[in-house]
Design an enzyme around this catalytic site. Structure first.
Site, short mmCIF file in Angstrom:
data_model
loop_
_atom_site.label_atom_id
_atom_site.label_comp_id
_atom_site.label_asym_id
_atom_site.label_seq_id
_atom_site.Cartn_x
_atom_site.Cartn_y
_atom_site.Cartn_z
N SER A 91 -1.14 -2.12 -4.13
CA SER A 91 -1.65 -3.09 -3.17
C SER A 91 -2.13 -2.38 -1.92
O SER A 91 -1.35 -1.72 -1.23
CB SER A 91 -0.55 -4.09 -2.79
OG SER A 91 -0.94 -4.77 -1.61
N HIS B 249 -4.86 -3.73 -6.36
CA HIS B 249 -4.42 -5.08 -6.01
C HIS B 249 -4.87 -5.40 -4.58
O HIS B 249 -4.61 -4.65 -3.65
CB HIS B 249 -2.90 -5.12 -6.12
CG HIS B 249 -2.29 -6.48 -6.00
ND1 HIS B 249 -2.16 -7.36 -7.05
CD2 HIS B 249 -1.74 -7.11 -4.93
CE1 HIS B 249 -1.55 -8.46 -6.64
NE2 HIS B 249 -1.29 -8.34 -5.35
N ASP C 101 -4.67 -8.31 -1.65
CA ASP C 101 -3.94 -9.50 -1.20
C ASP C 101 -4.74 -10.27 -0.17
O ASP C 101 -4.91 -9.81 0.97
CB ASP C 101 -2.59 -9.07 -0.59
CG ASP C 101 -1.61 -8.64 -1.66
OD1 ASP C 101 -1.38 -9.42 -2.59
OD2 ASP C 101 -1.09 -7.51 -1.57
N MET D 15 -4.94 -13.34 2.27
CA MET D 15 -4.05 -14.29 2.96
C MET D 15 -4.84 -15.05 4.02
O MET D 15 -5.59 -14.44 4.78
CB MET D 15 -2.91 -13.53 3.63
CG MET D 15 -2.11 -12.66 2.68
SD MET D 15 -0.81 -11.81 3.56
CE MET D 15 -0.13 -10.81 2.22
N HIS E 266 -5.50 -11.18 -5.58
CA HIS E 266 -4.40 -12.13 -5.48
C HIS E 266 -4.68 -13.07 -4.31
O HIS E 266 -4.57 -12.66 -3.15
CB HIS E 266 -3.10 -11.33 -5.29
CG HIS E 266 -1.88 -12.18 -5.11
ND1 HIS E 266 -0.68 -11.65 -4.69
CD2 HIS E 266 -1.66 -13.51 -5.29
CE1 HIS E 266 0.23 -12.62 -4.62
NE2 HIS E 266 -0.35 -13.75 -4.98
N MET F 6 -3.74 -15.78 -1.85
CA MET F 6 -2.66 -16.56 -1.23
C MET F 6 -3.31 -17.46 -0.21
O MET F 6 -3.15 -17.29 1.01
CB MET F 6 -1.63 -15.60 -0.59
CG MET F 6 -0.75 -14.93 -1.63
SD MET F 6 0.02 -13.43 -1.00
CE MET F 6 -1.30 -12.29 -1.31
N MET G 159 6.20 -13.61 -8.16
CA MET G 159 6.40 -13.08 -6.80
C MET G 159 7.88 -12.75 -6.62
O MET G 159 8.73 -13.63 -6.79
CB MET G 159 5.98 -14.11 -5.74
CG MET G 159 4.48 -14.27 -5.55
SD MET G 159 3.58 -12.73 -5.28
CE MET G 159 4.34 -12.13 -3.77
N GLY H 200 6.24 -4.67 2.36
CA GLY H 200 7.47 -4.01 2.81
C GLY H 200 8.71 -4.87 2.85
O GLY H 200 9.67 -4.54 3.55
N ASP I 213 5.29 -8.66 -8.18
CA ASP I 213 4.69 -8.30 -6.89
C ASP I 213 5.70 -8.47 -5.75
O ASP I 213 6.14 -9.58 -5.47
CB ASP I 213 3.47 -9.21 -6.67
CG ASP I 213 2.66 -8.86 -5.45
OD1 ASP I 213 3.01 -7.91 -4.73
OD2 ASP I 213 1.65 -9.55 -5.21
C1 DX5 Z 1 3.04 -9.95 -0.55
C2 DX5 Z 1 1.86 -9.35 -1.32
C3 DX5 Z 1 2.18 -8.09 -2.03
C4 DX5 Z 1 2.63 -6.99 -1.16
C5 DX5 Z 1 3.46 -6.06 -1.99
O1 DX5 Z 1 2.62 -11.08 0.07
O2 DX5 Z 1 1.42 -10.25 -2.30
O3 DX5 Z 1 1.14 -7.65 -2.87
O4 DX5 Z 1 1.58 -6.34 -0.55
O5 DX5 Z 1 3.80 -5.09 -1.16
P1 DX5 Z 1 5.16 -4.31 -1.09
O6 DX5 Z 1 5.14 -3.39 -2.28
O7 DX5 Z 1 4.98 -3.63 0.21
O8 DX5 Z 1 6.30 -5.28 -1.13
ZN ZN Z 2 -0.06 -9.53 -4.12
#
Ligand code: DX5
Ligand code: ZN
Length: 218
Positions: free
Chosen positions: A10, A35, A37, A39, A68, A70, A139, A147, A177
């Protein structure tokens, strides 16, 4: 069926000031996908990046883009993310009133269709669409931030997802994830995951390329 052991780094935790360098590193690594993300600050309490970054990554990447979403109302943006270069497009179950239709829309554009379940959403919610999807994303943190700590209960959900897929003869991959590190990757694959997403662990490692290799060959 045996799980596949794919790794999808990601880029949420990447250095956006050096995006080209980061994507080059991923191109030269054994990462299977990249990946991304997305948001919107509504579905999740954070804003990440949008279409221009996906387009830029698509130009630089030799790996398929695993996008992905969100976001609320994902149906409004499916065609845009397709044109931006998404190969796999995943929507959040909780954001879709007409999930079946959205999945058909994603597939009709030639992308692979994924559905993601928040930690509180049971695996049984996707029983009626499990044969329509290419990817089921579990998830393992509450979406919104990189993190975070892996929620242990997710292991049960991964086993349930694997069981559902086997029972229904679905071709869907199980992706996981959030909060994945070398320390827990083994048990996540063993529980039935095919694809591990990892952000913070990879991009904060001294040698990210080597870290990806370790995650893949655990
Ligand atoms: C969380 C994201 C993840 C995230 C995973 O909202 O969907 O893809 O970036 O990251 P780590 O590996 O940092 O938990
Ligand atoms: Zn993700």
């Amino acid at each position: 069926m045996m799980s596949r052991k794919f790794v999808s780094p990601s880029i949420l935790s990447a250095d956006f000031g050096n995006l080209q360098k980061e994507i080059d590193m991923l191109n030269n690594s054994c990462a299977d996908w990249i990946h991304l993300d997305i948001m919107d600050g509504v579905f999740v309490p954070n804003i990440s990046f949008g279409l221009p970054i996906v387009k830029a990554v698509s130009k630089l990447s030799v790996k398929p883009l695993d996008v992905h979403l969100m976001i609320v109302n994902p149906e409004k943006y499916i065609e845009k993310f397709c044109r931006a270069g998404a190969a796999v497009l995943t929507v959040q179950y909780e954001a879709c009133a007409h999930l079946h239709g959205i999945i058909q829309q994603i597939k009709s554009l030639g992308m692979k269709a994924g559905v993601s379940l928040n930690p509180h959403t049971p695996v049984s919610s996707v029983e009626n669409i499990i044969n329509d999807i290419d990817l089921l994303l579990i998830m393992s943190v509450n979406p919104g931030f990189g993190g975070q700590k892996f929620i242990p209960k997710s292991l049960d959900k991964i086993r349930q997802a694997r069981e559902l897929i086997t029972r229904t003869d679905s071709a869907a991959l199980v992706e996981v994830d959030g909060g994945i590190y070398i320390e827990n990757a083994g048990e996540i694959y063993t529980a039935g995951a095919d694809v591990l997403v990892s952000g913070n662990a990879i991009f904060s490692a001294a040698n990210p390329k080597e870290y990806i290799e370790k995650l893949k060959h655990i």
